[in-house]
Each structure stands twice: as structure tokens, then as C-alpha cells.
Scaffold this motif. Structure first.
Motif, short mmCIF file in Angstrom:
data_model
loop_
_atom_site.label_atom_id
_atom_site.label_comp_id
_atom_site.label_asym_id
_atom_site.label_seq_id
_atom_site.Cartn_x
_atom_site.Cartn_y
_atom_site.Cartn_z
N THR A 161 4.17 2.99 1.69
CA THR A 161 3.92 3.91 0.59
C THR A 161 5.09 3.91 -0.40
O THR A 161 4.88 3.99 -1.62
N ALA A 162 6.31 3.81 0.11
CA ALA A 162 7.47 3.73 -0.79
C ALA A 162 7.43 2.44 -1.60
O ALA A 162 7.70 2.44 -2.81
N TRP A 163 7.09 1.34 -0.94
CA TRP A 163 7.05 0.04 -1.61
C TRP A 163 6.00 0.00 -2.71
O TRP A 163 6.25 -0.46 -3.82
N ILE A 164 4.81 0.53 -2.41
CA ILE A 164 3.72 0.52 -3.38
C ILE A 164 3.78 1.75 -4.30
O ILE A 164 3.62 1.65 -5.52
N GLY A 165 4.03 2.91 -3.67
CA GLY A 165 3.85 4.17 -4.39
C GLY A 165 4.89 4.47 -5.43
O GLY A 165 4.56 4.95 -6.53
N LEU B 126 -2.02 4.96 10.18
CA LEU B 126 -1.29 4.77 8.92
C LEU B 126 -1.83 5.70 7.83
O LEU B 126 -1.06 6.27 7.04
N GLY B 127 -3.14 5.84 7.79
CA GLY B 127 -3.72 6.75 6.81
C GLY B 127 -3.33 8.19 7.07
O GLY B 127 -3.06 8.95 6.13
N ALA B 128 -3.28 8.57 8.36
CA ALA B 128 -2.87 9.93 8.70
C ALA B 128 -1.41 10.17 8.30
O ALA B 128 -1.07 11.22 7.75
N ALA B 129 -0.54 9.21 8.58
CA ALA B 129 0.86 9.36 8.21
C ALA B 129 1.03 9.39 6.70
O ALA B 129 1.92 10.08 6.18
N ALA B 130 0.18 8.67 5.99
CA ALA B 130 0.26 8.67 4.52
C ALA B 130 -0.08 10.03 3.94
O ALA B 130 0.25 10.30 2.77
N GLN B 131 -0.71 10.90 4.72
CA GLN B 131 -0.92 12.26 4.25
C GLN B 131 0.41 12.98 4.06
O GLN B 131 0.50 13.93 3.29
N PHE B 132 1.44 12.55 4.76
CA PHE B 132 2.80 13.00 4.49
C PHE B 132 3.50 12.10 3.48
O PHE B 132 4.09 12.57 2.52
N SER B 133 3.46 10.79 3.69
CA SER B 133 4.30 9.88 2.91
C SER B 133 3.87 9.79 1.45
O SER B 133 4.71 9.55 0.57
N LYS B 134 2.58 9.99 1.14
CA LYS B 134 2.14 9.88 -0.25
C LYS B 134 2.80 10.94 -1.13
O LYS B 134 2.85 10.79 -2.36
N VAL B 135 3.29 12.01 -0.50
CA VAL B 135 4.03 13.05 -1.23
C VAL B 135 5.53 12.90 -0.99
O VAL B 135 6.33 13.02 -1.91
N GLY B 136 5.91 12.58 0.24
CA GLY B 136 7.32 12.51 0.59
C GLY B 136 8.10 11.48 -0.20
O GLY B 136 9.23 11.73 -0.63
N VAL B 137 7.51 10.29 -0.40
CA VAL B 137 8.27 9.22 -1.07
C VAL B 137 8.34 9.41 -2.58
O VAL B 137 9.10 8.70 -3.25
#
Length: 388
Positions: free
Chosen positions: A148-152, A17-28
Motif C-alpha cells: 500500500t505504501a509503494w502504490i498508495g 492482505l485486503g483485511a490488513a489494507a483496511q488499516f494500511s490504506k489510511v495509515g500510509v
């Protein structure tokens, strides 16, 4: 402390999940990133999301070989710690060239995690639960994007981008400590020295094998569209926030329910092909109802669900087609390499297609890779039968 096998699987998934968030923290939060760098064009902004995949694109199969030598736990803990440091630096929102450089370096940490973790899961999970374990792993991108979308999104809307990056840094550091405490000590293999010629030869062997390469080739067709779709489709609707969370959640739900059920009845490769066929139908439906917001939402979720079948089955195909550890390690490296080729190129490509062609560009962007995924798996299956 030695954790139970399934607890180890869950811990490894949390690292994913942390590895995927390296994309999602910017994507969302793509539109917020665009405001930070207003002079950047569509392709450059797309690279802020996808450049994390460059390391995997260049070194995916090599990483599989090196991880096997260095030790899986050591590589995972180091990669997670490095990811935490890089997220802290990105929270400073440096100029675009520096941000792209940090994101590219972050790709090395991402690559190490996505190569090492699924191999450890395949080796750790009991045989009766291997399909479930690999399907759980396959959900890491979708779960991360949804969470990440829900929180970010609300966090960034209220406080700006840096807090989101700092939370990701804390998460990565926490996962590093957890893995170090719960995973067994490494017993890394020490084969002969890896010369350049050996690496080139092993690359050739990996992609010449219909068993080793098959999961990666299908996964490329999936990753090419998935991250780009989650990044750029929601803002094209009137329900951007809802869709940004609901699409990955739908992928997860379908993968963990219908997907797990199907894996007990059909081969992983057949399920990949069925998922791609469903994606083609869903994209045509989305095109037909475009402009009618409730119907668009339903069609987009159907598309996400179909792709959820592909994500789970692609990882399940690694141990299903490769019973030995060396084959699985090579297959995981190839999945990382071609998967990162897809994630790296997908968002800039879709951004360019949308800018040039609008909706027809989106339709072609989904249908052509899905059709290619079906056809390539048919060809590879024929090669495996011929070599049996």
C-alpha cells in the motif's frame, strides 16, 4: 472447483492482505488524511486509522464462536463483499464523524476475516507445511503496509485519496469471488444456542487457559506498537516514503526466512520472546543514533525485523499450543480481540506520547510492551508446566 491445499492457503492469505489494507490504506497516507480533516486533533486522527479495530476489541472471542457456527467460507465472502462496499463509501471522504462511523463498521468485516482465515489455514495446510503456512499468514499486515505504501503514496500524491480507496474496494470484491470459487463448501457446526451467559462463561474459559490465551497476549504487545510504528515513525525521518515500505518488507523477509528456520528448532513462544528482546535492543540503538539519518534507517529496519519474528511466531503458536479445532478457533478469536485492542489503542497512544514527550515517548512506547511480552510469556509457560 476444489483447489489444492496450499493454493487455498495462498487465497486465504490474499484475503488477509485486503483485511490488513483496511488499516494500511489510511495509515500510509496519514499526513494526507490530516489535510482532509485539518480541525481534528492527534487522537481523533489516530482513530481514523485504528477505529477499525473496535469491533475486534469488543467481539473478538465471540466472533470466533459465531464463525464456527455460520461457516468459514460464507463469513469470509460476506465480509470481503461488505469491505468493498464500505471502501467505496469512504472514497467519498465524508465528514469526520461519518468517516469514523464507516471505519468502525468496516471493523466488523475486518474481524470476520482475521478470525476465519487463520483457522482455515491451520486446518487446510499439510502438517509438514503448517509452520510455513502460519508464518505466511502472519505476514499479511506487513505485506499489505509495504504494498500500500509503494502504490498508495505516489497514487495519492498525484490523484488524491479516493482512487486508493476504490482500488481497495475492487481488490476486496475480487477476493470475495476468488474465495467463493476455490474454497470448499461449508459444513458449519450447529452447537446449542449461544446465550449471553454461555458467551460470558466461554470468554472466561478462553482467557483462563494458558494455552488458548498465550498467542493473543503476546500478539497484543506486538500489535500495540506495530501499526502505530509504521504510521508515525517514517514521517519523523528524512526517508518517510522509503521507510514506510522498507519496514514492513523487512518484517516479512525476517519472518519468512529466519523465522521459518527458527520455528523448526525452537518453540513459537521462545521465538516470540526472542523477537521482543531484539526489539528492545533495536529501540535503544535507534535512540542512540537519533538524528543521524542513515543510522536511524538501519536501526528502524532492525526494529522491524525483530518484530517480524514476533508476528510469525504468534500465529504459529495457535496450532502449536492448541491441537484441536475448537481450541484453535478460540485462540484465533482471542488473537483477534487482543490484537485489535493493540491496533486500536496504539496509534492514538503513540500520537499523544509524541506530542507530549517527543522521542522519549517513542522509546517507552516500544520498550515497555516488549518487556511485558517477554514477562507474560514466561508466566504463562510456567502455568502450562504446572498444569501438565
Amino acid at each position: 472447483m476444489r483447489a489444492s491445499p496450499m493454493l487455498q492457503v495462498v487465497v486465504l492469505w490474499l484475503a488477509g492482505l485486503g483485511a490488513a489494507a483496511q488499516f494500511s490504506k489510511v495509515g500510509v497516507i496519514f499526513e494526507h488524511i490530516a489535510r482532509v480533516y485539518p480541525a481534528a486533533g492527534e487522537v481523533a486522527l489516530g482513530l481514523v486509522v485504528s477505529i477499525v479495530g473496535f469491533a475486534g476489541l469488543l467481539f473478538g472471542t465471540t466472533a470466533g464462536l459465531l464463525v464456527q457456527r455460520l461457516g468459514y467460507r460464507r463469513v469470509l465472502v460476506t465480509a470481503l463483499a461488505a469491505g468493498a462496499i464500505l471502501s467505496c463509501l469512504q472514497a467519498l471522504l465524508p465528514p469526520l464523524p461519518a468517516m469514523l462511523a464507516l471505519r468502525a463498521i468496516e471493523g466488523v468485516a475486518h474481524l470476520a476475516i482475521v478470525v476465519a482465515a487463520p483457522v482455515m489455514i491451520a486446518q487446510t495446510a499439510p502438517a509438514a507445511r503448517q509452520g510455513l503456512a502460519m508464518t505466511l499468514w502472519s505476514s499479511f499486515f506487513a505485506v499489505s503496509f509495504a504494498f500500500t505504501a509503494w502504490i498508495g503514496r505516489p497514487l495519492v500524491a498525484a490523484f488524491g485519496i479516493p482512487p486508493l480507496f476504490l482500488i481497495h474496494a475492487l481488490y476486496m470484491a475480487g477476493c470475495a469471488l476468488l474465495l467463493r470459487a476455490l474454497l470448499p463448501a461449508d459444513t458449519p457446526e450447529r452447537p446449542s444456542r449461544l446465550a449471553l451467559g454461555t458467551l460470558v462463561r466461554q470468554h472466561g474459559e478462553i482467557y483462563a487457559s494458558a494455552r488458548v490465551a498465550a498467542p493473543a497476549i503476546g500478539f497484543f504487545c506486538y500489535t500495540l506498537v506495530y501499526v502505530a510504528l509504521l504510521t508515525l515513525l517514517p514521517p519523523m525521518t528524512d526517508h518517510a516514503g522509503l521507510l514506510a515500505s522498507a519496514m514492513p518488507l523487512t518484517s516479512i523477509a525476517v519472518s519468512m526466512t529466519l523465522g521459518v528456520w527458527l520455528l523448526g528448532r525452537v518453540t513459537a513462544v521462545s521465538m516470540v520472546q526472542g523477537g521482543f528482546a531484539g526489539a528492545i535492543v533495536a529501540m535503544l540503538l535507534l535512540w542512540t543514533v537519533w538524528g543521524h539519518q542513515p543510522a536511524m534507517l538501519a536501526a528502524a529496519l532492525l526494529l522491524a525485523g525483530a518484530l517480524g519474528l514476533v508476528q510469525g511466531a504468534s500465529f504459529a503458536a495457535i496450532p502449536q499450543l492448541n491441537p484441536d479445532r475448537e481450541g484453535r478457533t478460540r485462540a484465533a478469536g482471542a488473537v483477534a480481540q487482543l490484537g485489535n485492542l493493540g491496533t486500536t489503542s496504539g496509534t492514538p497512544l503513540l500520537a499523544a506520547l509524541l506530542a507530549a514527550q517527543g522521542l522519549p515517548g517513542l522509546v517507552l512506547f516500544i520498550i515497555l510492551p516488549a518487556a511485558a511480552g517477554i514477562g507474560l510469556h514466561q508466566w504463562l509457560s510456567a502455568r502450562r508446566r504446572a498444569n501438565a
